[in-house]
Scaffold this motif. Structure first.
Motif, PDB file in Angstrom:
ATOM      1  N   VAL A  57     -49.121  99.838 -36.701  1.00 59.76           N
ATOM      2  CA  VAL A  57     -49.164 101.299 -36.713  1.00 59.76           C
ATOM      3  C   VAL A  57     -47.828 101.871 -36.240  1.00 59.76           C
ATOM      4  O   VAL A  57     -47.358 102.882 -36.769  1.00 59.76           O
ATOM      5  CB  VAL A  57     -50.345 101.824 -35.871  1.00 59.76           C
ATOM      6  CG1 VAL A  57     -50.339 103.331 -35.805  1.00 59.76           C
ATOM      7  CG2 VAL A  57     -51.663 101.323 -36.447  1.00 59.76           C
ATOM      8  N   LEU A  58     -47.197 101.213 -35.291  1.00 61.61           N
ATOM      9  CA  LEU A  58     -45.867 101.652 -34.860  1.00 61.61           C
ATOM     10  C   LEU A  58     -44.873 101.544 -36.017  1.00 61.61           C
ATOM     11  O   LEU A  58     -44.073 102.456 -36.244  1.00 61.61           O
ATOM     12  CB  LEU A  58     -45.400 100.829 -33.656  1.00 61.61           C
ATOM     13  CG  LEU A  58     -44.047 101.220 -33.078  1.00 61.61           C
ATOM     14  CD1 LEU A  58     -44.074 102.660 -32.552  1.00 61.61           C
ATOM     15  CD2 LEU A  58     -43.666 100.258 -31.960  1.00 61.61           C
ATOM     16  N   LEU A  59     -44.928 100.451 -36.769  1.00 57.81           N
ATOM     17  CA  LEU A  59     -44.062 100.297 -37.945  1.00 57.81           C
ATOM     18  C   LEU A  59     -44.321 101.419 -38.946  1.00 57.81           C
ATOM     19  O   LEU A  59     -43.383 102.040 -39.452  1.00 57.81           O
ATOM     20  CB  LEU A  59     -44.293  98.934 -38.601  1.00 57.81           C
ATOM     21  CG  LEU A  59     -43.576  98.706 -39.934  1.00 57.81           C
ATOM     22  CD1 LEU A  59     -42.066  98.769 -39.766  1.00 57.81           C
ATOM     23  CD2 LEU A  59     -44.012  97.378 -40.551  1.00 57.81           C
ATOM     24  N   PHE A  60     -45.586 101.687 -39.215  1.00 59.86           N
ATOM     25  CA  PHE A  60     -45.938 102.770 -40.134  1.00 59.86           C
ATOM     26  C   PHE A  60     -45.369 104.107 -39.647  1.00 59.86           C
ATOM     27  O   PHE A  60     -44.805 104.872 -40.421  1.00 59.86           O
ATOM     28  CB  PHE A  60     -47.465 102.854 -40.267  1.00 59.86           C
ATOM     29  CG  PHE A  60     -47.936 104.105 -40.932  1.00 59.86           C
ATOM     30  CD1 PHE A  60     -47.859 104.247 -42.302  1.00 59.86           C
ATOM     31  CD2 PHE A  60     -48.439 105.151 -40.172  1.00 59.86           C
ATOM     32  CE1 PHE A  60     -48.276 105.415 -42.911  1.00 59.86           C
ATOM     33  CE2 PHE A  60     -48.854 106.318 -40.771  1.00 59.86           C
ATOM     34  CZ  PHE A  60     -48.775 106.451 -42.158  1.00 59.86           C
ATOM     35  N   THR A  61     -45.496 104.367 -38.351  1.00 57.66           N
ATOM     36  CA  THR A  61     -45.022 105.640 -37.799  1.00 57.66           C
ATOM     37  C   THR A  61     -43.505 105.741 -37.863  1.00 57.66           C
ATOM     38  O   THR A  61     -42.973 106.814 -38.143  1.00 57.66           O
ATOM     39  CB  THR A  61     -45.480 105.795 -36.335  1.00 57.66           C
ATOM     40  OG1 THR A  61     -46.706 105.144 -36.135  1.00 57.66           O
ATOM     41  CG2 THR A  61     -45.710 107.220 -35.980  1.00 57.66           C
ATOM     42  N   VAL A  62     -42.826 104.644 -37.597  1.00 59.53           N
ATOM     43  CA  VAL A  62     -41.362 104.646 -37.691  1.00 59.53           C
ATOM     44  C   VAL A  62     -40.918 104.895 -39.128  1.00 59.53           C
ATOM     45  O   VAL A  62     -39.977 105.655 -39.385  1.00 59.53           O
ATOM     46  CB  VAL A  62     -40.778 103.325 -37.130  1.00 59.53           C
ATOM     47  CG1 VAL A  62     -39.310 103.157 -37.493  1.00 59.53           C
ATOM     48  CG2 VAL A  62     -40.966 103.267 -35.619  1.00 59.53           C
ATOM     49  N   LEU A  63     -41.608 104.277 -40.075  1.00 60.28           N
ATOM     50  CA  LEU A  63     -41.280 104.513 -41.494  1.00 60.28           C
ATOM     51  C   LEU A  63     -41.476 105.978 -41.864  1.00 60.28           C
ATOM     52  O   LEU A  63     -40.658 106.561 -42.582  1.00 60.28           O
ATOM     53  CB  LEU A  63     -42.137 103.619 -42.395  1.00 60.28           C
ATOM     54  CG  LEU A  63     -41.873 102.115 -42.308  1.00 60.28           C
ATOM     55  CD1 LEU A  63     -42.900 101.346 -43.122  1.00 60.28           C
ATOM     56  CD2 LEU A  63     -40.463 101.784 -42.741  1.00 60.28           C
ATOM     57  N   ALA A  64     -42.541 106.575 -41.359  1.00 58.24           N
ATOM     58  CA  ALA A  64     -42.784 108.001 -41.613  1.00 58.24           C
ATOM     59  C   ALA A  64     -41.686 108.850 -40.978  1.00 58.24           C
ATOM     60  O   ALA A  64     -41.184 109.797 -41.592  1.00 58.24           O
ATOM     61  CB  ALA A  64     -44.149 108.412 -41.076  1.00 58.24           C
ATOM     62  N   ALA A  65     -41.292 108.514 -39.754  1.00 52.21           N
ATOM     63  CA  ALA A  65     -40.250 109.275 -39.059  1.00 52.21           C
ATOM     64  C   ALA A  65     -38.900 109.148 -39.771  1.00 52.21           C
ATOM     65  O   ALA A  65     -38.098 110.088 -39.759  1.00 52.21           O
ATOM     66  CB  ALA A  65     -40.122 108.802 -37.617  1.00 52.21           C
ATOM     67  N   CYS A  66     -38.664 108.001 -40.394  1.00 49.49           N
ATOM     68  CA  CYS A  66     -37.401 107.788 -41.121  1.00 49.49           C
ATOM     69  C   CYS A  66     -37.352 108.542 -42.443  1.00 49.49           C
ATOM     70  O   CYS A  66     -36.327 108.531 -43.117  1.00 49.49           O
ATOM     71  CB  CYS A  66     -37.182 106.306 -41.373  1.00 49.49           C
ATOM     72  SG  CYS A  66     -36.762 105.381 -39.889  1.00 49.49           S
TER      73      CYS A  66
END
Length: 190
Positions: A57-66
């Motif tokens: 979920v952290l990876l998903f959130t970082v991808l969204a933030a990028c």
């Protein structure tokens, strides 16, 4: 981290992104849509456990933030984290981690209703508590007004919590799947 763990984390982040392809349902007046992605957030916690679930979920959130268009409606970007739905986005890794933490130690002995209780308390109530608090400060509305306005999400989130509990318990019973997703297990040991 083992290669298998990294693949599982990346694949589950992709599952959450795919859930974003389902259209968001706008909720008038509060600026936060009803989405299906928190089903993936809840599933990540109860299927993968605290470490891998939280990381996916952290990876998903970082991808969204990028700026990748992984959020519902093809949205992405750092600005969304500081809008009305930012509290939800910030809470997603914590929600997955807490669900994983609460289920992974006893998961083999939990039935659908027990997993649903954990999913509902964390995935529905805590997520909306954090999201509502952030929304209140973001929109400058009274805290109780924000909490009342996010009540509209609770029935749907509880339904998603039940679906996630059912899926997690049923997948746990499939031996070929269980060896990859069993919470609390050291994935690199097999």
């Amino acid at each position: 981290m083992k290669t298998k763990d990294m693949v599982i984390v990346a694949m589950f982040a992709a599952v959450i992104a795919v859930l974003g392809m389902l259209p968001a349902i706008p909720v008038p007046a509060i600026g936060v849509p009803f989405t299906f992605q928190n089903l993936g957030i809840i599933l990540a916690g109860c299927l993968l456990g605290r470490k891998l679930g939280g990381l996916s979920v952290l990876l998903f959130t970082v991808l969204a933030a990028c700026g990748l268009p992984v959020l519902s409606g093809g949205r992405g970007g750092l600005a969304l984290f500081f809008g009305p739905s930012g509290g939800y986005l910030f809470s997603f890794p914590l929600i997955a981690y807490l669900i994983g933490w609460l289920t992974e130690k006893r998961f083999q002995h939990m039935n659908v209703w027990q997993v649903f209780l954990v999913n509902g308390l964390i995935g529905a109530f805590l997520c909306n508590l954090i999201g509502g608090t952030f929304m209140a400060f973001n929109l400058g509305m009274p805290l109780m007004t924000a909490y009342k306005s996010v009540l509209v999400f609770i029935p749907g989130d509880l339904l998603k919590s039940l679906v996630a509990a059912f899926v997690a318990v049923k997948l746990r019973a499939v031996p070929s799947v269980r060896r990859y997703i069993e919470p609390g297990m050291t994935y690199g040991s097999r």
